[in-house]
Design a protein around this motif. Sequence first.
Motif, short mmCIF file in Angstrom:
data_model
loop_
_atom_site.label_atom_id
_atom_site.label_comp_id
_atom_site.label_asym_id
_atom_site.label_seq_id
_atom_site.Cartn_x
_atom_site.Cartn_y
_atom_site.Cartn_z
N THR A 95 0.87 -1.18 0.00
CA THR A 95 0.00 0.00 0.00
C THR A 95 0.90 1.23 0.00
OG1 THR A 95 -0.08 0.44 2.37
CG2 THR A 95 -1.54 -1.28 1.54
N ARG A 133 -2.61 1.95 -5.74
CA ARG A 133 -2.50 1.39 -4.39
C ARG A 133 -3.32 2.16 -3.36
NH1 ARG A 133 3.69 -0.80 -3.82
NH2 ARG A 133 3.29 -2.70 -4.99
N LEU A 139 -8.05 2.03 1.87
CA LEU A 139 -7.52 0.71 1.47
C LEU A 139 -8.43 0.15 0.40
CD1 LEU A 139 -6.42 -0.46 5.00
CD2 LEU A 139 -4.95 0.24 3.11
#
Lengths: 166, 552, 45
Positions: free
Chosen positions: A120, C45, A138
């Motif tokens: 991430t 991401r 997320l």
Amino acid sequence: MHFHKYEKIWLIFGSGSLIVFLMVLGFAAFWKGTHPQSHIETIDPQNIEAHEAFQAENLGLHEVEDGKYIVNIVASAFNYDLGKDENGDIVKTIRVPKGSSVLFQITTRDVVHGFQVAGTNVNMMVEPGHISRFETVLKNNGEFTIVCNEYCGIGHHLMFGTVEVY
Amino acid sequence: MSTKQLTFSKQESTLYMVFMHVTFVSLLIGGLMGLLQTLVRSGKYTLPFNIDYYTILTVHGVILGLVLTTFFIIGFQFSLLGKTVGISKKQLRAAWLSFWVMLVGTVMAAITILIGEASVLFTFYAPLQAHPAFYFGLAFVIIGSWIAAITNFRQLYVWKKANKGQKSPLLAFMVTINMAMWVIASLGVATAVLIQFIPWSLGYAETINVLLTRTLFWYFGHPLVYFWLLPAYMAWYAIIPKIIGGKLFSDSLARLAFILLLMFSIPVGFHHQLTEPGIDPTWKFIQVVLTFMVIIPSLMTAFSIFATFEITGRRKGYRGVFGWFRKLPWKDVRFLAPFIGMLAFIPGGAGGIINASHQMNSLIHNTIWVTGHFHLTAATTVILTFFGIAYWLIPHLTGRTLTAKLNRLGILQTIIWTVGMTIMSTSMHIQGLLGGPRRSNFSEYAGGEQVATWINYQLAQAIGGSILFIGIILMVYIFIQLAFFAPRGHEEYPIAEEESDALPTPKVLENWYLWVGLTIALILFAYTIPVIDIIKHSPPGSVPFSWPIGRS
Amino acid sequence: MMGKGKPSQKSASSFSLKGTFIAVMLLGVFILASWFGAYALFIAR
């Protein structure tokens, strides 16, 4: 001093590309607020409990509203303290639903550490006397390893956790 | 450029050679540590005698990143000045003093690391605390390098006085730029070591300001990598053209590139601190912009190199768009090794732009991508160019020759290095993008699929690392041959000349007050306000921590 | 050094630098491609 015609074109093209990169980054950073982690808030490294977020009972995952979470973490050589669950067991895994907005808040009680949720964009330095915080959505499912990515001593590689996005 | 080349006296050659001896001993020791690291990280090997992974990691970083580079560069630069402007008896003594001070510092730091009292890695981040001898050792290395710098400045000054009105030889100008940058930059780390670390490690100061130490370190840390790169650029601009049978592309543009490198290498340290707390992101972004400025002289360098190749080839009658390229002296290791170094700087440089890209830094910060990155830039671009220099410099100094056989071995060495590094660096880049951390002993963390993928790439790195170590042994063998056994003779010291119809170099390029003044102004602009902020808003300081690095 | 061919005394500026130009532009394209590749990954991401 003389620049060849082709060199002029090349330098304009090259510098132009750099300006494009900077504009993309600058727009995202200053208008969309995607600066790298740069939180400015200090704390006494020898008394981090003076800050509410880092008191033992407040560590770990908290849902503040629907789809919005805060995770408070204390880093120390060589552990991330993510709090305890209802049964009093040590928490090593944080579970959040996909699409959640999560604010990671972390400080250290000893040396410099890193905090990365691998895979991430959560990647920050954790330094004594400072609080690091980074908020992210997320977006992707999976199990992401939390790693200490700044050398903190001979047990550096034993510092980890997991974020599970379901 | 003056075509006159000075001859080295016996004493001079001995001086330049001692720096080379330290370089290649460092290569062997540091390289062995690198091999061991990749083997440990494969998960299939454990270190003997309870040696800690982080001890060998510290040795690897310090010996290769600080010792090998600094000794090679200072020795090579002394030789460049000796060839172009000369060295007096007094300056020679000062040069020896710089060597000994640096060597004493190196040995002090090395012993402290080897006995496990300084497993703090190359960056020695506070509040991890090493034995005071480690910090004293570092201070001596820096002070020794300053003695060399002052000697270099004096060498050019004396020449200028004796040659009034003439422009300085290009290589002497370049050496002076590099040493000026080094002195200005190392003031930062020297401040941290002398004012913060040493009193704190001796117990005179109870606490240390961690963010300030890091800011001072990175004020030095980025110009440090340019201090490695600039000698490679010297060879690319002013030596390679001679080796391929050509002339300088442009004396003025080469000087301009070096001036830009001086000005923009230093006010950029925040791009190593992009994910740190306590620094205003606007100042980070300003330094990102300045970082991008330092790319421009490298763009100029790329053009200049290709143009040198093309003009040289075309002058020899090779036609077509790329005819000149096929006819480069591929079988001459003095050319091939630096050439591979140039190629490696393409992905190396592109990766560097990504690293410095502000918020995008979080994609790769402290992942092993970064390790892969500087194994392209430092450990391929810079090192292969240094090897390329060594093939003629060593025999020139020892009065021997680079034989056809040693040349062939050199080519083999270059190929081994290329293969090994391609495997190792590529797998590091990919593993880094997948989140694998750098500077870490083998670990399965919490297990799972992600970690299993990382370990596969670590296996590839062990293969690449092993191939590279074979390359290191071969290079050390070649060095020993060139230093002690190759047949006696004269090896050329290749310095390229200007075109006979080259345009005159503008005088302003040698206005040191102007360029050093602008450099300092840029540094003050980029650092004054954020450093005042850091000091004004500093948290309670940090007490020392020795136990995390295994000190009792 | 460079095999056959006699070096001519022609001025350096009289030679075409077309090959150089193509080479550096390819380098520029490589930089652009890798940067935007990394940026795409960052955004994803």
